[in-house]
Enzyme design. Sequence first.
Site, PDB file in Angstrom:
ATOM      1  CG  ASP A  47       0.431   4.236  -1.825  1.00 52.56           C
ATOM      2  OD1 ASP A  47       0.707   3.497  -2.793  1.00 52.56           O
ATOM      3  OD2 ASP A  47      -0.668   4.796  -1.695  1.00 52.56           O
ATOM      4  CG  HIS A  83       0.346   6.463  -5.208  1.00 56.25           C
ATOM      5  ND1 HIS A  83       0.269   7.601  -5.970  1.00 56.25           N
ATOM      6  CD2 HIS A  83      -0.797   6.400  -4.507  1.00 56.25           C
ATOM      7  CE1 HIS A  83      -0.879   8.209  -5.724  1.00 56.25           C
ATOM      8  NE2 HIS A  83      -1.533   7.500  -4.837  1.00 56.25           N
ATOM      9  CG  HIS A 198      -5.783   2.719  -0.175  1.00 54.73           C
ATOM     10  ND1 HIS A 198      -5.198   3.334  -1.253  1.00 54.73           N
ATOM     11  CD2 HIS A 198      -7.117   2.841  -0.366  1.00 54.73           C
ATOM     12  CE1 HIS A 198      -6.151   3.784  -2.059  1.00 54.73           C
ATOM     13  NE2 HIS A 198      -7.320   3.504  -1.545  1.00 54.73           N
TER      14      HIS A 198
HETATM   15 MN   LIG Z   1      -1.502   6.253  -0.230  1.00 54.47          MN
END
Ligand SMILES: [Mn+2]
Length: 417
Positions: A47, A83, A198
Amino acid sequence: MQFAHMSDIHLGFQKQENLQKIEQMVFENALDECIKRKVDFILIPGDLFHVNIPEMRVQKFAFAKFRQVHEHGIPVYVVYGSHDFSPVSNSVIDLLSATGYITKVTKVKESTEEKITLDFVTDEKTGVKIAGLPGLKVGKDEVYYQKLDRKHLENQPGFKIFLFHGGIDELKTETGPETDFMPLSLLPKGFKYYAGGHMHDFLHQKYQEYTHVVYPGTLFAGYHSDLENNANGKKRGMVFVEFEDTIKNIEFLPIDNAEYEIIEIDAAKKRSEDVNTELLEKIRTLEPGNKIVIIKIEGELSEGKTTDIEFTKIKDELQQKLALDIKINRNQLTSKEYTITQANGKDKYEIETNIFSENIGEIRLEEKALVGNTGVQTAKKLLKETTQPILLNEKKSDYNKRIEQSAIEILGLKVEE
Ligand SMILES: [Mn+2]
């Protein structure tokens, strides 16, 4: 020797210009700190970007910064998050990797139906061995991790680090993400450091066979609730780790992002008119200049509609007093009088999000996944999937089955075969 660990930066998440500047600033400050401290390498387990292909503005400043880090001779080791993941290596992560500015550490040696065997990437200067697995889209992580040949990784000697993107059951918190958790036992044992991504809050835990499981958390925000937590005093930052043949010290370094004001109103059993007055009074006591203002309003109104509350007026007033940005969270605001609210937005996606956000509060359901922010996300995913066009040469029956299956998957339902 020293390495840095950051994650969940979500570059490209912010839509408003002032917040985009903060998002860029904290990212650049974090990497500047790595350069200043002359770290041996940097770990980013997922991410880094909010989507796999962010807009050019984001790519431009990210490339410029990673180039600078590269010119200082600092390697950056990365895995995909949930993501910036792309099943076909079609992510800006792959572009950065192709330029040599970053290294993806998921080196699949062998992959069969039952087993995934990984190789290590060895950091040239320190000899540290790094392996890692990406986060995949909702719900599929665990299957991937279950196939991992842990013995192969455990059997190799050396100072080993494992990069992963996903939650650990043992670390489940009430405020964290609700999906993508797995038992710690799915990770290979005996590594010196488990670099996690995360979880958006800083966490550092020690377990018998997993010393140092660490999540730095987001640098600024990747969910709207992160901004709320920031406003309530949550520190954001990154982690620096000193090591020789073992870990010597783990330090969380906070990195400033913005100043905040938060107003929280319990609207339960109140009339919409009174809530409106209460809100306006509270707004007028604020000094919102140069701050991010968060308004959170929840509960079921006894009388009047949720639209009676003059959010536009409130926004205007705060804007005139030069607030950096105003975030209004009314997902949990409901009314006994049900109406579908219209919503504006600058493009189709924003309008969809706004319509769902404004109307989901009218729905009363026990199932947590279908209400609040999670409900909005689920609704958006369903809408996206169910409006997929039929493919060239695809049979109508195949198309129906395909759409049906993705809908079932999004809702997390299990269907008997
Ligand atoms: Mn994240």
